[in-house]
Motif scaffolding. Structure first.
Motif, PDB file in Angstrom:
ATOM      1  N   GLU A   1       5.903   1.131  10.642  1.00  0.00           N
ATOM      2  CA  GLU A   1       5.105   2.367  10.692  1.00  0.00           C
ATOM      3  C   GLU A   1       4.832   2.877   9.272  1.00  0.00           C
ATOM      4  OE1 GLU A   1       6.134   4.633  14.318  1.00  0.00           O
ATOM      5  OE2 GLU A   1       6.131   6.337  12.898  1.00  0.00           O
ATOM      6  N   GLY A   2       5.867   2.836   8.446  1.00  0.00           N
ATOM      7  CA  GLY A   2       5.712   3.248   7.045  1.00  0.00           C
ATOM      8  C   GLY A   2       4.666   2.389   6.339  1.00  0.00           C
ATOM      9  N   ILE A   3       4.750   1.082   6.577  1.00  0.00           N
ATOM     10  CA  ILE A   3       3.806   0.158   5.925  1.00  0.00           C
ATOM     11  C   ILE A   3       2.385   0.433   6.426  1.00  0.00           C
ATOM     12  CG2 ILE A   3       3.142  -2.281   5.739  1.00  0.00           C
ATOM     13  CD1 ILE A   3       6.184  -2.943   5.897  1.00  0.00           C
ATOM     14  N   ARG A   4       2.264   0.615   7.739  1.00  0.00           N
ATOM     15  CA  ARG A   4       0.922   0.844   8.309  1.00  0.00           C
ATOM     16  C   ARG A   4       0.324   2.141   7.778  1.00  0.00           C
ATOM     17  NH1 ARG A   4       3.040  -0.392  13.390  1.00  0.00           N
ATOM     18  NH2 ARG A   4       2.510   1.705  14.072  1.00  0.00           N
ATOM     19  N   SER A   5       1.184   3.114   7.587  1.00  0.00           N
ATOM     20  CA  SER A   5       0.674   4.387   7.078  1.00  0.00           C
ATOM     21  C   SER A   5       0.168   4.237   5.640  1.00  0.00           C
ATOM     22  CB  SER A   5       1.777   5.445   7.217  1.00  0.00           C
ATOM     23  OG  SER A   5       1.888   6.226   6.080  1.00  0.00           O
ATOM     24  N   ARG A   6       0.889   3.422   4.840  1.00  0.00           N
ATOM     25  CA  ARG A   6       0.419   3.187   3.467  1.00  0.00           C
ATOM     26  C   ARG A   6      -0.859   2.345   3.465  1.00  0.00           C
ATOM     27  NH1 ARG A   6       6.044   3.179   2.930  1.00  0.00           N
ATOM     28  NH2 ARG A   6       6.322   0.930   2.956  1.00  0.00           N
ATOM     29  N   ILE A   7      -0.957   1.415   4.415  1.00  0.00           N
ATOM     30  CA  ILE A   7      -2.197   0.621   4.522  1.00  0.00           C
ATOM     31  C   ILE A   7      -3.365   1.549   4.876  1.00  0.00           C
ATOM     32  CG2 ILE A   7      -3.401  -1.146   5.906  1.00  0.00           C
ATOM     33  CD1 ILE A   7      -0.691  -2.608   6.152  1.00  0.00           C
ATOM     34  N   ALA A   8      -3.132   2.454   5.831  1.00  0.00           N
ATOM     35  CA  ALA A   8      -4.186   3.391   6.262  1.00  0.00           C
ATOM     36  C   ALA A   8      -4.705   4.208   5.078  1.00  0.00           C
ATOM     37  CB  ALA A   8      -3.650   4.317   7.361  1.00  0.00           C
ATOM     38  N   SER A   9      -3.780   4.662   4.236  1.00  0.00           N
ATOM     39  CA  SER A   9      -4.205   5.431   3.054  1.00  0.00           C
ATOM     40  C   SER A   9      -5.101   4.585   2.168  1.00  0.00           C
ATOM     41  CB  SER A   9      -3.002   5.851   2.200  1.00  0.00           C
ATOM     42  OG  SER A   9      -2.085   6.533   2.966  1.00  0.00           O
ATOM     43  N   GLU A  10      -4.690   3.335   1.995  1.00  0.00           N
ATOM     44  CA  GLU A  10      -5.464   2.486   1.081  1.00  0.00           C
ATOM     45  C   GLU A  10      -6.833   2.131   1.663  1.00  0.00           C
ATOM     46  OE1 GLU A  10      -4.171  -1.265  -1.565  1.00  0.00           O
ATOM     47  OE2 GLU A  10      -2.847   0.465  -1.589  1.00  0.00           O
ATOM     48  N   VAL A  11      -6.863   1.887   2.967  1.00  0.00           N
ATOM     49  CA  VAL A  11      -8.153   1.588   3.612  1.00  0.00           C
ATOM     50  C   VAL A  11      -9.072   2.800   3.476  1.00  0.00           C
ATOM     51  CG1 VAL A  11      -9.285   1.169   5.850  1.00  0.00           C
ATOM     52  CG2 VAL A  11      -7.222  -0.104   5.246  1.00  0.00           C
ATOM     53  N   SER A  12      -8.512   3.952   3.674  1.00  0.00           N
ATOM     54  CA  SER A  12      -9.303   5.179   3.589  1.00  0.00           C
ATOM     55  C   SER A  12      -9.839   5.374   2.171  1.00  0.00           C
ATOM     56  CB  SER A  12      -8.413   6.334   4.062  1.00  0.00           C
ATOM     57  OG  SER A  12      -8.705   7.507   3.402  1.00  0.00           O
ATOM     58  N   ARG A  13      -8.989   5.058   1.174  1.00  0.00           N
ATOM     59  CA  ARG A  13      -9.432   5.168  -0.224  1.00  0.00           C
ATOM     60  C   ARG A  13     -10.546   4.159  -0.509  1.00  0.00           C
ATOM     61  NH1 ARG A  13      -4.540   5.959  -2.087  1.00  0.00           N
ATOM     62  NH2 ARG A  13      -4.110   3.855  -2.817  1.00  0.00           N
ATOM     63  N   MET A  14     -10.396   2.977   0.051  1.00  0.00           N
ATOM     64  CA  MET A  14     -11.416   1.930  -0.129  1.00  0.00           C
ATOM     65  C   MET A  14     -12.764   2.398   0.422  1.00  0.00           C
ATOM     66  SD  MET A  14     -11.299  -1.952   1.396  1.00  0.00           S
ATOM     67  CE  MET A  14     -10.484  -2.919   0.176  1.00  0.00           C
ATOM     68  N   LYS A  15     -12.713   2.958   1.611  1.00  0.00           N
ATOM     69  CA  LYS A  15     -13.929   3.444   2.274  1.00  0.00           C
ATOM     70  C   LYS A  15     -14.596   4.539   1.421  1.00  0.00           C
ATOM     71  CE  LYS A  15     -15.529   4.774   6.840  1.00  0.00           C
ATOM     72  NZ  LYS A  15     -15.125   5.146   8.199  1.00  0.00           N
ATOM     73  N   GLU A  16     -13.736   5.416   0.927  1.00  0.00           N
ATOM     74  CA  GLU A  16     -14.219   6.543   0.130  1.00  0.00           C
ATOM     75  C   GLU A  16     -14.869   6.065  -1.179  1.00  0.00           C
ATOM     76  OE1 GLU A  16     -11.022   9.439  -0.078  1.00  0.00           O
ATOM     77  OE2 GLU A  16     -11.824  10.044  -2.047  1.00  0.00           O
ATOM     78  N   LEU A  17     -14.200   5.104  -1.822  1.00  0.00           N
ATOM     79  CA  LEU A  17     -14.647   4.700  -3.167  1.00  0.00           C
ATOM     80  C   LEU A  17     -15.770   3.671  -3.160  1.00  0.00           C
ATOM     81  CD1 LEU A  17     -11.206   4.525  -5.045  1.00  0.00           C
ATOM     82  CD2 LEU A  17     -12.968   6.273  -5.255  1.00  0.00           C
ATOM     83  N   ILE A  18     -15.726   2.699  -2.233  1.00  0.00           N
ATOM     84  CA  ILE A  18     -16.760   1.650  -2.263  1.00  0.00           C
ATOM     85  C   ILE A  18     -17.511   1.514  -0.939  1.00  0.00           C
ATOM     86  CG2 ILE A  18     -15.620   0.301  -4.096  1.00  0.00           C
ATOM     87  CD1 ILE A  18     -14.682  -1.662  -1.880  1.00  0.00           C
ATOM     88  N   GLY A  19     -17.200   2.376   0.002  1.00  0.00           N
ATOM     89  CA  GLY A  19     -17.937   2.379   1.275  1.00  0.00           C
ATOM     90  C   GLY A  19     -17.712   1.134   2.132  1.00  0.00           C
ATOM     91  N   GLN A  20     -16.572   0.477   1.934  1.00  0.00           N
ATOM     92  CA  GLN A  20     -16.261  -0.734   2.697  1.00  0.00           C
ATOM     93  C   GLN A  20     -14.901  -0.595   3.365  1.00  0.00           C
ATOM     94  OE1 GLN A  20     -18.254  -3.326   2.954  1.00  0.00           O
ATOM     95  NE2 GLN A  20     -19.621  -3.247   1.181  1.00  0.00           N
ATOM     96  N   VAL A  21     -14.739  -1.313   4.492  1.00  0.00           N
ATOM     97  CA  VAL A  21     -13.395  -1.403   5.096  1.00  0.00           C
ATOM     98  C   VAL A  21     -13.072  -2.877   5.377  1.00  0.00           C
ATOM     99  CG1 VAL A  21     -13.371   0.879   6.193  1.00  0.00           C
ATOM    100  CG2 VAL A  21     -14.272  -1.097   7.460  1.00  0.00           C
TER     101      VAL A  21
END
Lengths: 362, 362
Positions: B80-100
């Motif tokens: 769960e901890g790992i997935r939550s950190r992945i979610a943050s990074e995916v969200s940052r990716m989407k925000e910064l480069i518009g990709q998931v």
């Protein structure tokens, strides 16, 4: 097994053992085969886990007396037999299709052990009729020069096997250089794809690395059964330790790999029915490391100074031979054990590569 | 060592051990990292063979009492901890480069365990913001149909990870099908080249297979030191047993692999500081197989009928949990141990793949 939750006794019975051990794996006779090692795919027996009665096999080795004078496994003689069969096949190839296999070696620097190995390979190739080409670079050559030489050999249709004599000088990137060798000519079998295919059940590498293949062949030709035996490999180099452990496992040994971070390696080694040492440390394996009746394969070739010797040095193994012969049931000497087999396996891999290229079967 | 032929005591001292164990390998804190597993290349410490005084470390585990109530390693929580950190990074990716990142799964047939796994992967992907695509084939589909689906995913730029849910029906060639997956999207890491790079020192695979990576991550996050420990892996499948043993060795454990041809596996298992079972046999590992204080990772997920359960079955491990908890110092439960970690590692590999594609670092 599903649904049967608590087995009567918590142990596994290798149910395939009796059915297969003396047929598929340790071929007692081999008429036209150059080597005894079977195809790896033929070794892929399914793991059928069972949990019936506890089995406490003693290996036939253990059942014997503790007072051994180890049989010396004569690698020179076994390799000679293989080379002679290779020579016949090369000669037949020349006769039937007018082609011979070609082997190319790249040597960098002037390490005396490397020079010895390359000299042996040259002589052996010529003796069996394999064409031999060599490029020598000085110690301070560039990565680019070595890679260019390899590319030329990759494109040379008369060459079917290419090898870089290892180790390379520190300033050269070994991995990068080895990766240049075309997979189809990687007779050393060091490409990661080859190693991956060696490791994985259901896959077969184009080439099995020469020294590990030589070790297995020595065991098979000496009548040593590998399946179900405890094998310990000392050392985990990409060249010897790792592929030897993978190959022993593929032959259904229970394998433990020892390395410099292993605690109490002596104790673990002493449990081995088959002990393969490839650490590169002279006399590392003392008598106390050897289980009575074990079979020892000494891959170590450690040069030590010896002014009485022709070249000013001689090679000794990882195993304290004098002590081990009193405890083991069989042992490979150094020199004259694994060394000649490595060369024979290189010739074998080169021949196999040429046969694949020419689609030649005989 | 050269020239020093007879070591004072026939044992090896792992001289790197103290210097590296608590710094490089078992990171106690990790701020921005999603997982604790270090880069494999960072683990490639040279084997410095030594043969000074005999070392008989006891692991910290062994030094404790024999009366354990094993700590339950909560894979669900760690994942769960790992997935939550992945979610943050995916969200940052989407925000910064518009990709998931995008993950594609191919499922063949209606095995209920496979369906459960795929369902879990769908939910988990969506939760962290990874786009999920799935193609389902009936049990009797052809190899060609499956390969075509994989080719389409290979070419789909929105997909960064592809996996085929295993096992496949018998009539399909697993090796052939897995080979179709582009190496850059092989988030399962089953390609022979990946396995070869995992096995070889100095190399790094593009992806480490999810379940083995999950096992190591569980150990690291539970503060279990791997270096220098005796690890026994039960099972040698291409998917779990083999890569887990390679990974443990890369972390400098002394690894033994048990399989159905192993004689007296109980005795060998009982010597393990770290025992990983991936045999797929319910309750194979009884209390008598466990060394007091050992750490057990139970990879078995064996479905057994259970009419009280929602889906008519429940999953149990390879380890007799009740007996093992009284002897081990720590154990992963089934379910809730390795399973959730496998999914988390799949998401992690998919994210890493997308980051490589987009050259995205954050």
């Amino acid at each position: 097994m599903r649904g049967r939750l608590v087995p009567t006794l918590a142990a596994l019975r290798p149910i395939w053992l009796r059915r297969c051990s003396r047929t598929t794996l340790t071929l007692r006779t081999f008429s036209n085969q150059i080597i005894k090692s079977p195809s790896l795919l033929s070794l892929d027996l399914a793991d059928s886990w069972s949990s019936t009665s506890k089995q406490s096999h003693s290996s036939s080795i253990q059942e014997n007396s503790n007072n051994w004078t180890a049989k010396i496994i004569d690698g020179k003689e076994i390799a000679e037999g293989i080379r002679s069969r290779i020579a016949s096949e090369v000669s037949r190839m020349k006769e039937l299709i007018g082609q011979v296999p070609g082997l190319a070696v790249v040597l960098v620097g002037q390490r005396r052990d490397s020079e010895t190995y390359v000299r042996n390979k040259t002589i052996a190739s010529e003796e069996v009729g394999i064409k031999f080409k060599m490029t020598v670079f000085p110690e301070n050559c560039t990565e680019c020069e070595v890679c260019n030489a390899l590319c030329r050999f990759n494109e040379d249709p008369s060459i079917h096997g290419i090898l870089v004599q290892l180790p390379l000088p520190q300033h050269l990137d070994e991995g990068k250089i080895l990766n240049v060798i075309s997979l189809e000519k990687d007779v050393d079998g060091f490409h990661p794809l080859n190693i991956g295919n060696l490791a994985m059940q259901g896959m077969e590498p184009l080439f099995v690395p020469c020294t590990p293949k030589g070790c297995i062949e020595l065991l098979l030709q000496s009548g040593v059964e590998i399946m179900g035996k405890k094998a310990v490999v000392i050392g985990r180099s990409n060249i010897v330790g790792l592929p030897t452990s993978l190959l022993l496992q593929r032959h259904h040994a229970t394998v433990t790999v020892l390395h410099a971070f292993t605690k109490n390696p002596e104790k673990i080694a002493r449990e081995a029915d088959i002990l393969v040492s490839a650490a590169g440390v002279p006399n590392l394996v003392r008598g106390s490391w050897v289980k009575p009746g074990a079979v020892i394969v000494d891959v170590g070739t450690n040069p030590i100074e010896d002014w009485r010797s022709e070249h000013g040095y001689r090679l000794i193994g990882d195993v304290c031979f004098k002590e081990a012969t009193r405890i083991a049931s069989a042992i490979t000497p150094v020199p004259g054990g694994v060394g000649p087999m490595t060369v024979a396996m290189l010739l074998y891999n080169t021949l196999e590569s040429a046969k694949r290229t020419f689609n030649f079967t005989c």
